[in-house]
Design a protein around this motif. Structure first.
Motif, short mmCIF file in Angstrom:
data_model
loop_
_atom_site.label_atom_id
_atom_site.label_comp_id
_atom_site.label_asym_id
_atom_site.label_seq_id
_atom_site.Cartn_x
_atom_site.Cartn_y
_atom_site.Cartn_z
N TYR B 87 3.17 1.80 -6.28
CA TYR B 87 4.35 2.92 -6.02
C TYR B 87 3.90 4.14 -6.54
O TYR B 87 3.41 4.26 -7.67
N PRO B 88 3.61 5.31 -5.94
CA PRO B 88 4.06 5.77 -4.73
C PRO B 88 3.17 5.75 -3.53
O PRO B 88 3.24 6.31 -2.57
N GLU B 89 1.98 4.86 -3.65
CA GLU B 89 1.05 5.12 -2.60
C GLU B 89 1.10 3.50 -1.90
O GLU B 89 1.30 2.57 -2.56
N THR B 90 0.68 3.65 -0.71
CA THR B 90 0.23 2.27 0.05
C THR B 90 -1.05 2.67 0.99
O THR B 90 -1.32 3.79 1.52
N SER B 91 -1.89 1.52 1.10
CA SER B 91 -2.89 1.72 1.93
C SER B 91 -2.59 1.09 3.29
O SER B 91 -3.26 1.11 4.25
#
Ligand code: FAD
Ligand code: TPP
Ligand code: SF4
Ligand code: MG
Lengths: 541, 336
Positions: B87-91
């Motif tokens: 969080y707060p990223e996603t691939s």
């Protein structure tokens, strides 16, 4: 981003995370030197033209090939293909049939009537080439393409040198030779036949030439002292083969003895057989494995009924018989006489003991160094006389058509540089793509294509070509056997196998680049590149 | 095929590679395509040379191609979830849901049911999990999903251990392997022999429409199996072998090579089964002894200490040999 906590994230937001900073080594695309290219005396870019050929782009392949060698149809027949000896594929199954694909391309180009591109600009420089053998023709071709005005003086009645007056028809049909020579001359090269040069310096000055390339070959048959009776027919191989090109075929009789163990001996014995000799016997001082002739030529000669008498020397030549002495090899491999004699019936004896260079045309030129009967040249192919270059059989080297053609190309580049007042410097060579650089898992097993051979009966009685060519299907297959050593063939392995999606595919023909923002330096791409076109380089941290 | 067409079709520089410039785009792998979906894109935090990151992109891209991008992926807790979605990223570039460690199969069953109710059954559910999340804690939910024949493709990324929490043993860890919970000490160093289970076999025992095993070393085979799975409705299971450089103690550049050696030694059999019956197996191309596979991994280093080969290596070889026999992995001998 105003999404509720941990409920929704925007896709691909991880791009903010530049994982490239984790890397301690980086991949780099390289072009390594394929071993075939490295081994080619004419400096052909073999891997590159096979790459074109394997997608059916035969014209492109032929154009790439002829950047270096203007005679692929001839090469595909008479070249001893050291490229195949070096081919990495031999370690998997068998070498790629480079020579047969070359012949296919050469024949294809002749059938299609491809012509060379004319030079765009004239330099205004005049170059004289002496001798229209392979070396002279190659130099003329390259010089002309560079825009120089080229004149060839040839002593003989036809161009081709030993390709015509040495190599027999059954290995090199004359239509093929004629067509490839014509295509070179069509570039606007002036050829003067029956024009023997007696003095290089005089001729150069008289014609106002800016530079000269000497390529007169080696045509004087070496003799051995053999006591002979009055009526004995002792001939030399070069003369016999040369007369095959004239109206009057040589009279050799029913039993022919050939003395020597090189290619010329094989060719003259096989020619004698075809002319109707019942017996053609090659007499050679040493053993088969020490014969300078290539093994396939010995094999083909034997198949055609040529008899071999190894470990023998000729002691005496009588009217219809010769006396030979048995030899043994000493521990150093030199033949030693045994005193044991034997009589062989023979109507003629043909000496095939090698050739010397006729150096009369440089006798009056100071500065040209001659050693061991051949003209010495520098790394730039220039003799000791400024502006006079030399190559082919008349300089120290292996005596083959391919070497002669390579010399012609190399000399042309240096002559061009010299005419501009510059030094031509060849581009530095890439590291060799040796077998250990490849990942051969990715190549399918595929045996080499065998070329068709003429039936033995016709080989014994006619001068028809012995070895056939490949048809398109076989040539395409053979081209596709190439591993593309050291040069990207766009298999997409790096692009597909990067766990970090850090390889960018640029599209057909444009290869790939690395996205160093995300490449973590794992090295999977380099390990899985089939052809060794990726190298891992440590980062400087 | 006669000899001529065979020769024209000979693409030896591309028979086993990702792409092949000599065949039409359509006949190349999904991964070769310049516009593949990259369901799992750059910037993820997997280790260098992670087999799981690769396997997941291979599988989900192939499933997207097969369904016109109509996919919802459910992900159990584990490396794949953690390294892709801090969080707060996603691939991820696909509708993706994180479940719990043990319930991915049940959540995916729910997704499939929801789509059916909404009359959107063209949207297909995929569950993905590690071997721990599959063979151990998620096993009960998975067995239920199989037994109900829910329309879910379940993909297990098998790196042979609980890698995300520090390399503990799972019931997919091979015998003799050293993990944090099976240290290389004592009379039986590493994981013990005679334990563990084969989930593909258990899946087959449920009689579901399709079961397959695959590896990251054979992309074309993997993509074909995923496409096939997506052409079938009902419960499907694909078990993908994914080397883990960190957990196995291997070089990051050896990931594909290890997956290949696992297949070529017979250690990891590749096969397909329909309705509980074995239908095909991928033959070994260049057979190797199991040592070649083991020696590249530090988790097996204790088997080769002081230049001696531990007798357990022979027992591992016996496992390979049994696989070769059971799954018929040797190619038929060619007539000379
Ligand atoms: C029987 C035989 C078979 C062979 N087989 C093969 C083979 O299969 N493969 C292979 O690679 N090699 C083969 N060779 C070797 C190959 O033919 C030679 O190495 C090659 O031809 C040398 O080329 P060159 O241009 O240096 O000389 P040449 O081919 O000898 O050409 C020299 C030319 O210069 C001309 N010339 C000579 N003196 C003068 C002068 N004063 N003025 C003007 N012109 C002059 C000659 O007439 C001739 O045309 C063979 C040789 C022989 C003899
Ligand atoms: C109920 C529960 N128990 C334990 C954990 C801690 N945990 C998170 S990931 C993981 C291991 C995952 O192993 P595996 O499923 O094999 O996936 P991998 O990380 O190896 O890909 C564990 C034990 C958890 N998240 N939930
Ligand atoms: S496989 Fe191809 S590139 Fe490699 S050496 Fe042989 S011909 Fe040359
Ligand atoms: Mg795991």
């Amino acid at each position: 981003m105003d999404h509720p906590f941990a409920i929704t994230l925007d896709t691909g937001t991880s791009l903010a995370n530049r994982t490239g900073s984790w890397r301690n080594s980086r991949p780099e695309y390289v072009d390594r030197l394929p071993p075939c290219n490295h081994a080619c005396p004419a400096g052909e870019n073999i891997q590159a033209w096979l790459f074109d050929a394997e997608s059916g782009k035969y014209e492109a392949a032929w154009r790439t090939l002829t950047q270096d060698n203007p005679m692929p149809a001839v090469m595909g027949r008479v070249c001893y293909h050291p490229c195949e000896g070096a081919c990495n594929r031999a370690e998997l199954d068998e070498a790629v049939g480079i020579n047969s694909v070359e012949r296919f391309l050469g024949d294809y180009a002749l059938k299609q009537g491809f012509a060379f591109v004319q030079p765009e600009q004239e330099t205004g420089k005049k170059v004289l080439v002496i001798g229209a053998g392979p070396s002279g023709l190659s130099a003329a071709y390259h010089l002309r393409r560079m825009g120089h005005a080229v004149t060839i003086y040839e002593a003989g009645p036809m161009a081709g040198g030993m390709m015509r007056f040495g190599i027999p028809k059954y290995r090199l049909p004359r239509e093929v030779l004629d067509a490839e020579i014509k295509r070179i001359l069509d570039l606007g090269i002036e050829l003067h036949l029956n024009r023997k040069v007696d003095d290089v310096r005089e001729t150069k000055e008289a014609g106002g030439f800016d530079a000269v390339f000497l390529a007169v070959g080696a045509h004087i048959a070496k003799r051995a002292y053999i006591p002979a009776g009055g009526a004995a027919r002792v001939l030399d191989a070069v003369a016999v083969l040369r007369s095959m090109e004239g109206e009057e075929k040589p009279l050799l009789g029913r039993r022919v003895v050939v003395y020597g163990g090189g290619n010329t001996a094989m060719d003259v014995a096989r020619t004698a057989k075809r002319l109707g000799a019942e017996e053609a016997i090659v007499v050679y001082r040493r053993t088969r494995n020490r014969m300078p002739a290539r093994d396939f030529e010995i094999e083909e000669a034997i198949e055609e009924g040529v008899l071999m008498k190894w470990l023998s020397t000729i002691k005496h030549v009588g009217e219809s018989a010769i006396t030979v002495e048995k030899m043994v090899l000493d521990e150093k491999g030199f033949p030693q006489p045994t005193g044991e004699l034997e009589t062989l019936e023979a109507d003629s004896v043909i000496l095939a003991l090698g050739q010397d260079v006729d150096l009369s045309l440089i006798e009056n030129v100071s500065g040209i160094e001659v050693k061991d009967g051949v003209v010495q040249v520098g790394g730039n192919m220039m003799t000791g006389f400024a502006g006079v270059f030399a190559g082919g059989d008349m300089v120290p080297s292996e005596r083959t058509v391919t070497v002669a053609i390579g010399h012609g190309k190399k000399a042309a580049r240096h002559i061009d540089g010299w005419l501009r007042g510059e030094n031509y410097a060849a581009a530095s060579k890439h590291e060799i793509a040796s077998f250990d650089k490849l990942n051969t898992w990715y190549y399918e097993d595929a045996p080499k294509t065998v070329r068709p051979m003429l039936s033995i009966v016709r080989r014994r009685s006619t001068f028809d070509e012995v070895q056939g060519g490949l048809d398109e299907t076989n040539a395409l297959y053979e081209a596709r056997r190439c591993l593309s050593c050291g040069n990207c063939f766009e298999c997409d392995n790096c692009y597909g196998m990067c766990p970090d999606n850090a390889v960018i595919k640029l599209g057909a023909g444009m290869r790939f680049i690395f996205n160093l923002d995300y490449c973590k330096g794992c090295g999977v791409c380099a390990a899985e590149c089939p052809c060794g076109a990726i190298k891992m380089v440590p980062e400087t941290i | 095929m006669n000899e001529i067409t065979q020769k024209l079709k000979f693409y030896q520089k591309g028979t086993h590679t990702v792409g092949n410039r000599l065949v039409s785009e359509r006949d190349r792998s999904v991964q070769a395509s310049i516009d593949r979906s990259n369901a799992l894109t750059c910037g993820h935090r997997a280790c260098q040379g992670c087999g799981e990151a690769l396997g997941a992109r291979y599988a989900i891209d192939a499933a997207m191609r097969a369904t016109n991008d109509n996919i919802i992926a459910v992900n159990a807790t584990g490396c794949l979830e953690v390294f892709t979605t801090p969080y707060p990223e996603t691939s991820w570039q696909v509708p993706w849901m994180h479940s719990l460690f043990g319930n991915a199969a049940a959540v995916a069953s729910g997704v499939a049911a929801a789509m059916r109710v909404k009359n959107r059954s063209e949207v297909r559910a995929i569950a993905q999990a590690g071997d721990g999340g599959t063979t151990d804690i998620g096993f009960q939910c998975l067995s239920g999903m199989f037994e109900r024949n829910d329309d879910v493709l379940y993909i297990c990324y098998d790196n042979e251990g609980y890698m995300n929490t520090g390399v503990q043993r799972s019931s997919a860890t091979p015998p003799a392997a050293r993990t944090a919970t099976t240290p290389a000490v004592g009379a039986e160093p590493g994981n013990v022999f005679g334990t563990g289970k084969s989930l593909p076999k258990i899946a087959m025992a449920h009689g579901i429409p399709y079961v397959a095993t695959a590896t990251v070393a054979d992309l074309l085979d993997l993509e074909r199996k995923v496409a096939k799975a997506m052409s079938i409705h009902g419960a499907r299971y694909i078990h993908i072998h994914v080397p883990c450089p960190l957990g196995w103690g291997s070089a990051s550049h050896d990931t594909i090579r290890l997956a290949r050696l696992a297949v070529e030694s017979g250690f990891f059999p590749m096969f397909e089964a329909e309705w509980g019956k074995l239908t095909a197996s991928r033959k070994i191309r260049r057979k190797v002894p199991v040592e070649e596979y083991l020696k590249l991994q530090r988790r097996f280093a204790h088997l080769f200490k002081n230049g001696r080969t531990d007798p357990r290596v022979a027992r591992l070889q016996a496992i390979c040999d049994r696989n070769i026999e059971e799954y018929d992995l040797m190619p038929a001998a060619v007539e000379p």
